[in-house]
Design a protein around this motif. Structure first.
Motif, PDB file in Angstrom:
ATOM      1  N   ASP A  45     -19.718 -17.791 101.864  1.00  0.00           N
ATOM      2  CA  ASP A  45     -19.304 -19.121 101.406  1.00  0.00           C
ATOM      3  C   ASP A  45     -17.796 -19.240 101.615  1.00  0.00           C
ATOM      4  OD1 ASP A  45     -19.371 -21.624 100.319  1.00  0.00           O
ATOM      5  OD2 ASP A  45     -19.843 -20.977  98.286  1.00  0.00           O
ATOM      6  N   PRO A  46     -17.336 -19.401 102.898  1.00  0.00           N
ATOM      7  CA  PRO A  46     -15.910 -19.291 103.208  1.00  0.00           C
ATOM      8  C   PRO A  46     -15.074 -20.551 103.003  1.00  0.00           C
ATOM      9  CG  PRO A  46     -17.140 -19.580 105.220  1.00  0.00           C
ATOM     10  CD  PRO A  46     -18.147 -19.528 104.095  1.00  0.00           C
ATOM     11  N   SER A  47     -15.660 -21.625 102.484  1.00  0.00           N
ATOM     12  CA  SER A  47     -14.834 -22.817 102.299  1.00  0.00           C
ATOM     13  C   SER A  47     -15.162 -23.527 100.997  1.00  0.00           C
ATOM     14  CB  SER A  47     -14.992 -23.776 103.475  1.00  0.00           C
ATOM     15  OG  SER A  47     -16.308 -24.258 103.519  1.00  0.00           O
ATOM     16  N   PHE A  48     -14.171 -24.232 100.499  1.00  0.00           N
ATOM     17  CA  PHE A  48     -14.293 -25.005  99.270  1.00  0.00           C
ATOM     18  C   PHE A  48     -13.680 -26.373  99.538  1.00  0.00           C
ATOM     19  CE2 PHE A  48     -12.166 -26.598  95.441  1.00  0.00           C
ATOM     20  CZ  PHE A  48     -13.245 -26.715  94.590  1.00  0.00           C
ATOM     21  N   GLN A  49     -14.379 -27.424  99.176  1.00  0.00           N
ATOM     22  CA  GLN A  49     -13.876 -28.789  99.300  1.00  0.00           C
ATOM     23  C   GLN A  49     -14.095 -29.502  97.981  1.00  0.00           C
ATOM     24  OE1 GLN A  49     -15.788 -30.940 102.414  1.00  0.00           O
ATOM     25  NE2 GLN A  49     -14.819 -29.780 104.047  1.00  0.00           N
ATOM     26  N   GLN A  50     -13.109 -30.289  97.591  1.00  0.00           N
ATOM     27  CA  GLN A  50     -13.293 -31.118  96.408  1.00  0.00           C
ATOM     28  C   GLN A  50     -12.523 -32.421  96.572  1.00  0.00           C
ATOM     29  OE1 GLN A  50     -11.918 -29.948  92.416  1.00  0.00           O
ATOM     30  NE2 GLN A  50     -13.932 -30.631  91.760  1.00  0.00           N
ATOM     31  N   ARG A  51     -13.228 -33.503  96.314  1.00  0.00           N
ATOM     32  CA  ARG A  51     -12.632 -34.844  96.287  1.00  0.00           C
ATOM     33  C   ARG A  51     -12.386 -35.158  94.827  1.00  0.00           C
ATOM     34  NH1 ARG A  51     -14.883 -39.915  99.702  1.00  0.00           N
ATOM     35  NH2 ARG A  51     -13.357 -41.428  98.972  1.00  0.00           N
ATOM     36  N   TYR A 116      -7.765 -37.715  96.434  1.00  0.00           N
ATOM     37  CA  TYR A 116      -7.478 -36.753  97.485  1.00  0.00           C
ATOM     38  C   TYR A 116      -8.697 -35.910  97.820  1.00  0.00           C
ATOM     39  CZ  TYR A 116      -7.246 -33.380  93.660  1.00  0.00           C
ATOM     40  OH  TYR A 116      -7.560 -32.604  92.575  1.00  0.00           O
ATOM     41  N   LEU A 117      -8.606 -35.218  98.949  1.00  0.00           N
ATOM     42  CA  LEU A 117      -9.603 -34.237  99.363  1.00  0.00           C
ATOM     43  C   LEU A 117      -8.863 -32.928  99.581  1.00  0.00           C
ATOM     44  CD1 LEU A 117     -12.472 -33.417 100.288  1.00  0.00           C
ATOM     45  CD2 LEU A 117     -11.785 -34.099 102.595  1.00  0.00           C
ATOM     46  N   LEU A 118      -9.218 -31.915  98.807  1.00  0.00           N
ATOM     47  CA  LEU A 118      -8.631 -30.583  98.936  1.00  0.00           C
ATOM     48  C   LEU A 118      -9.611 -29.695  99.678  1.00  0.00           C
ATOM     49  CD1 LEU A 118      -6.385 -28.499  98.098  1.00  0.00           C
ATOM     50  CD2 LEU A 118      -7.908 -27.930  96.196  1.00  0.00           C
ATOM     51  N   GLU A 119      -9.128 -28.975 100.677  1.00  0.00           N
ATOM     52  CA  GLU A 119      -9.956 -28.047 101.438  1.00  0.00           C
ATOM     53  C   GLU A 119      -9.261 -26.682 101.479  1.00  0.00           C
ATOM     54  OE1 GLU A 119     -12.124 -30.143 104.905  1.00  0.00           O
ATOM     55  OE2 GLU A 119     -10.133 -31.073 104.774  1.00  0.00           O
ATOM     56  N   VAL A 120     -10.009 -25.637 101.114  1.00  0.00           N
ATOM     57  CA  VAL A 120      -9.513 -24.267 101.187  1.00  0.00           C
ATOM     58  C   VAL A 120     -10.522 -23.483 102.002  1.00  0.00           C
ATOM     59  CG1 VAL A 120      -8.850 -22.213  99.877  1.00  0.00           C
ATOM     60  CG2 VAL A 120      -8.493 -24.494  98.883  1.00  0.00           C
ATOM     61  N   THR A 121     -10.011 -22.724 102.994  1.00  0.00           N
ATOM     62  CA  THR A 121     -10.903 -21.984 103.884  1.00  0.00           C
ATOM     63  C   THR A 121     -10.437 -20.535 103.984  1.00  0.00           C
ATOM     64  OG1 THR A 121     -11.283 -23.989 105.156  1.00  0.00           O
ATOM     65  CG2 THR A 121     -11.920 -21.930 106.201  1.00  0.00           C
TER      66      THR A 121
END
Length: 126
Positions: A45-51, A116-121
Motif C-alpha cells: 500500500d505505497p500511497s496515501f491520498q486525502q481530499r 486540498y488534495l494531499l498525496e504521499v507516495t
C-alpha cells in the motif's frame, strides 16, 4: 460467552466496518483546532491520498511513519483557495529516511480556507 455479549460484539463490529478507513491510515485524532492523521505506507500500500478542507485557526497534521532507507514524496494540490504545507521530521534528508525510523510530519494550513488534495507516495529502490 453470554448471548448478549455476542450480540453486542456483532453490533459493534458491524458499526465499525461501516466506516472504512484508508488502508494506510492507522489513526485519526480530532482535537479542538487540529486533526492528526497517522499513516503507514508499505510496498503493498505505497500511497496515501486525502481530499480535505482546512482554514482559519484549524491545522491538519499528517504523521507518516518512515523507516530507514524509505524515500517518500509529498505533494499538495489546492483545489479551492490556497493551502500551504510544511514538512518536518527528525532523521530525514529530502524525504529520504536516514535514521532507524521517524515520523515525517506534514502540516497543512490556509487562510481564510482551502480545499486540498494531499498525496504521499513511498518509492521503491531509490
Amino acid at each position: 460467552m453470554p448471548i448478549f455479549t455476542r450480540f453486542a460484539m456483532i453490533i459493534v463490529f458491524t458499526a465499525l466496518s461501516a466506516f472504512s478507513l484508508n488502508a494506510a491510515q492507522l489513526r485519526h485524532n480530532q482535537l479542538l483546532s487540529r486533526d492528526h492523521y497517522y499513516i503507514s505506507l508499505n510496498s503493498n500500500d505505497p500511497s496515501f491520498q486525502q481530499r480535505n478542507i482546512v482554514g482559519g485557526e484549524h491545522n491538519n497534521r499528517y504523521f507518516i511513519l518512515g523507516l530507514e532507507n524509505d524515500v517518500l514524496s509529498v505533494s499538495l494540490t489546492s483545489l479551492n483557495g490556497i493551502a500551504g504545507f510544511s514538512v518536518h521530521g527528525e532523521g530525514i534528508e529530502r524525504y529520504h529516511v536516514i535514521a532507524m525510523h521517524t515520523w515525517l510530519e506534514v502540516s497543512v494550513s490556509a487562510h481564510p480556507f482551502a480545499e486540498y488534495l494531499l498525496e504521499v507516495t513511498l518509492h521503491d529502490g531509490e
